[in-house]
Design a protein around this motif. Structure first.
Motif, PDB file in Angstrom:
ATOM      1  N   ASN A  83       0.847  -1.208   0.000  1.00 39.96           N
ATOM      2  CA  ASN A  83       0.000   0.000   0.000  1.00 39.96           C
ATOM      3  C   ASN A  83       0.873   1.246   0.000  1.00 39.96           C
ATOM      4  O   ASN A  83       2.067   1.186   0.297  1.00 39.96           O
ATOM      5  CB  ASN A  83      -0.915   0.000   1.223  1.00 39.96           C
ATOM      6  CG  ASN A  83      -1.868  -1.176   1.243  1.00 39.96           C
ATOM      7  OD1 ASN A  83      -2.299  -1.667   0.209  1.00 39.96           O
ATOM      8  ND2 ASN A  83      -2.192  -1.646   2.444  1.00 39.96           N
ATOM      9  N   SER A  84       0.254   2.370  -0.323  1.00 44.42           N
ATOM     10  CA  SER A  84       0.970   3.658  -0.322  1.00 44.42           C
ATOM     11  C   SER A  84       2.275   3.568  -1.094  1.00 44.42           C
ATOM     12  O   SER A  84       3.336   4.001  -0.612  1.00 44.42           O
ATOM     13  CB  SER A  84       1.232   4.110   1.126  1.00 44.42           C
ATOM     14  OG  SER A  84       0.015   4.229   1.836  1.00 44.42           O
ATOM     15  N   LEU A  85       2.208   3.000  -2.272  1.00 49.26           N
ATOM     16  CA  LEU A  85       3.418   2.775  -3.056  1.00 49.26           C
ATOM     17  C   LEU A  85       4.061   4.078  -3.489  1.00 49.26           C
ATOM     18  O   LEU A  85       3.380   5.078  -3.770  1.00 49.26           O
ATOM     19  CB  LEU A  85       3.092   1.904  -4.266  1.00 49.26           C
ATOM     20  CG  LEU A  85       2.941   0.414  -3.942  1.00 49.26           C
ATOM     21  CD1 LEU A  85       2.166  -0.307  -5.025  1.00 49.26           C
ATOM     22  CD2 LEU A  85       4.305  -0.219  -3.735  1.00 49.26           C
ATOM     23  N   ARG A  86       5.381   4.040  -3.529  1.00 50.08           N
ATOM     24  CA  ARG A  86       6.190   5.202  -3.886  1.00 50.08           C
ATOM     25  C   ARG A  86       7.036   4.878  -5.110  1.00 50.08           C
ATOM     26  O   ARG A  86       7.335   3.707  -5.366  1.00 50.08           O
ATOM     27  CB  ARG A  86       7.109   5.563  -2.716  1.00 50.08           C
ATOM     28  CG  ARG A  86       6.396   5.802  -1.403  1.00 50.08           C
ATOM     29  CD  ARG A  86       7.395   5.830  -0.262  1.00 50.08           C
ATOM     30  NE  ARG A  86       6.759   6.067   1.033  1.00 50.08           N
ATOM     31  CZ  ARG A  86       7.377   5.915   2.206  1.00 50.08           C
ATOM     32  NH1 ARG A  86       8.651   5.552   2.238  1.00 50.08           N
ATOM     33  NH2 ARG A  86       6.726   6.155   3.326  1.00 50.08           N
ATOM     34  N   PRO A  87       7.466   5.903  -5.852  1.00 55.36           N
ATOM     35  CA  PRO A  87       8.330   5.624  -7.003  1.00 55.36           C
ATOM     36  C   PRO A  87       9.574   4.827  -6.627  1.00 55.36           C
ATOM     37  O   PRO A  87      10.032   3.992  -7.424  1.00 55.36           O
ATOM     38  CB  PRO A  87       8.687   7.030  -7.501  1.00 55.36           C
ATOM     39  CG  PRO A  87       7.508   7.867  -7.112  1.00 55.36           C
ATOM     40  CD  PRO A  87       7.051   7.313  -5.792  1.00 55.36           C
ATOM     41  N   GLU A  88      10.086   5.027  -5.439  1.00 60.59           N
ATOM     42  CA  GLU A  88      11.290   4.294  -5.025  1.00 60.59           C
ATOM     43  C   GLU A  88      11.027   2.821  -4.729  1.00 60.59           C
ATOM     44  O   GLU A  88      11.958   2.066  -4.502  1.00 60.59           O
ATOM     45  CB  GLU A  88      11.949   4.957  -3.805  1.00 60.59           C
ATOM     46  CG  GLU A  88      11.034   5.170  -2.622  1.00 60.59           C
ATOM     47  CD  GLU A  88      10.446   6.580  -2.591  1.00 60.59           C
ATOM     48  OE1 GLU A  88      10.117   7.124  -3.680  1.00 60.59           O
ATOM     49  OE2 GLU A  88      10.309   7.124  -1.479  1.00 60.59           O
ATOM     50  N   ASP A  89       9.770   2.414  -4.747  1.00 63.23           N
ATOM     51  CA  ASP A  89       9.449   0.992  -4.616  1.00 63.23           C
ATOM     52  C   ASP A  89       9.567   0.263  -5.952  1.00 63.23           C
ATOM     53  O   ASP A  89       9.443  -0.966  -6.009  1.00 63.23           O
ATOM     54  CB  ASP A  89       8.024   0.805  -4.085  1.00 63.23           C
ATOM     55  CG  ASP A  89       7.854   1.317  -2.661  1.00 63.23           C
ATOM     56  OD1 ASP A  89       6.834   1.968  -2.386  1.00 63.23           O
ATOM     57  OD2 ASP A  89       8.752   1.063  -1.835  1.00 63.23           O
TER      58      ASP A  89
END
Length: 120
Positions: A83-89
């Motif tokens: 959840n709450s995925l970020r570009p750095e993931d």
């Protein structure tokens, strides 16, 4: 021999969610642990989350409170709710399994990897 089949990767916008699944099959007497690692080009493969002996759960600091790992021991499957995925993931995510044979010897297996891209 043991096979790990992953599913659930894809493209998602920042703040979105994805669920990865991994099913293990083959000569499995027991599993000492299952988990997820991720890798970006030019860097080492890093632990994301793992469940050891069905009870101990470890997360990378960067994903705590956002990712949840769960396991169905009867089906030798492991899931990663992100959840709450970020570009750095953004990375290739690999399923990992530490499998015991009938002699108690442990071997480590990897899935083929599934791409997760977080981008608007």
């Amino acid at each position: 021999q043991v096979q790990l089949v992953e599913s659930g990767g894809g493209l998602v916008q920042p703040g979105g969610s994805l669920r990865l699944s991994c099913a293990a099959s083959g000569s499995i007497f027991g599993t000492n642990g299952m988990g997820w690692y991720r890798q970006v080009p030019g860097k080492q493969r890093d632990l994301v989350a793992e469940i050891i002996r069905g009870a101990n759960v470890n997360y990378a600091d960067s994903v705590k409170d956002r990712f949840t790992i769960s396991r169905d021991s009867a089906k030798n499957t492991v899931h990663l709710q992100m959840n709450s995925l970020r570009p750095e993931d953004t990375a290739v995510y690999y399923c990992n399994a530490k499998v015991r044979d009938r002699f108690g010897l442990e071997s480590t297996y990897w899935g083929q990897g599934t791409q997760v891209t977080v981008s608007s």
